[in-house]
Motif scaffolding. Structure first.
Motif: not given
Length: 298
Positions: A139-165
């Motif tokens: 909230a807001p929804m950020v896409q989770c991207l799985n990788t081998m042995g790990s994962f990372h979060c996408g970008s915050c949507p327009p109007g928001y700032e942060g690391d995706g978490r």
């Protein structure tokens, strides 16, 4: 005397056998079993397999070593530990790399690293995105991207700032006054990427952009807002003095003089600018259809 001499003769006549290294006995009928004669611990960590002797008096056998043991050079016994961790084919996972620990006669693998699951001999990737969106913002929804042995979060949507978490409402007004006029007050609106711009007292306009606020003292001269009337500047803005037949803040609404139903006796009212016209029936006349036609009986 004769008996002793006879026996001696027989002994001289009995054959004498020259046995091969593997056999023994008067007639070479007894075979050496070096494994049995050597005892259970001859190979130590292996199975003893008897072999034919090649040299007289020299035992000969081979050892089938247990897993994790081998026979060192010059010694048939299985007394040397095999370091499985240094073999060409590594016994523990190499992708991802898992530490291997050698022990006497065996070994064991460490744990799979974070982001992987398994017994250390083999490891499989954990899809962190399947649980709680991987820890990425929901909230807001950020896409989770799985990788081998790990994962990372996408970008915050327009109007928001942060690391995706974590995504927080961005203060759009912090940069370039949010696009508002330099004198306007910029206010962030929750859930919107556009601010609210408010012109200061003594100015008018929508507040957006370099021409979003106009000084009120000049508005009657530069941009007369009164469509059908006279503009008069005031300390808080301006006032429109509407021409006859017009109304509204900017004198842009025609007054409907027919709304009061001025036409009498069935007459039809047609609105005009600052006036109206009555269309009377055949029996009536006058501005309001108030006068009977001459010669008409009522």
């Amino acid at each position: 005397m004769m008996s002793s001499a006879f026996e001696s003769g027989l002994l001289r006549m009995r054959p004498r056998c020259q046995c091969s290294p593997e056999w023994s006995g008067t007639l070479c009928t007894e075979r050496y079993d070096d494994c049995r004669n050597g005892g259970q611990d001859l190979c130590v960590h292996g199975l003893c397999i008897d072999a034919d002797r090649l040299i007289a008096g020299q035992p000969r056998f081979q050892c089938i070593c247990e897993s994790g043991w081998e026979a060192p050079a010059g010694n048939p016994a299985c007394v040397a530990d095999v370091d499985e961790c240094n073999l060409a084919n590594k016994p523990c996972s190499t992708n991802p790399l898992v530490p291997c620990f050698n022990t006497q006669g065996s070994f064991y693998c460490g744990n799979c690293p974070s982001g992987w699951q398994g017994n250390g001999y083999s490891c499989q990737d954990v899809d962190e995105c399947l649980t709680n969106n991987g820890g990425c913002s929901s909230a807001p929804m950020v896409q989770c991207l799985n990788t081998m042995g790990s994962f990372h979060c996408g970008s915050c949507p327009p109007g928001y700032e942060g690391d995706g978490r974590t995504c927080t409402q961005a203060n759009i007004c912090s940069s370039n006054n949010g696009g508002c006029h330099p004198l306007a007050t910029c206010t962030s609106t929750t859930g919107s990427s556009f601010p609210t711009c408010t012109c200061p007292e003594g100015y008018t306009g929508n507040g957006y952009g370099p021409s979003g606020c106009t000084h009120i003292s000049n508005i009657c001269q530069t941009n007369n807002p009164c469509v059908n009337g006279q503009c008069t500047s005031t300390s808080s803005g301006y006032i429109c003095h509407c021409s006859p037949g017009w109304e509204g803040l900017h004198c842009d609404h025609n007054i409907n003089e027919c709304s009061s139903n001025p036409c009498q006796n069935g007459g039809t009212c047609t609105d005009g600018v600052n006036g109206f016209t009555c269309n009377c029936t055949a029996q009536w006349t006058g501005a309001f259809c108030q006068t009977p036609q001459q010669g008409t009986n009522h």
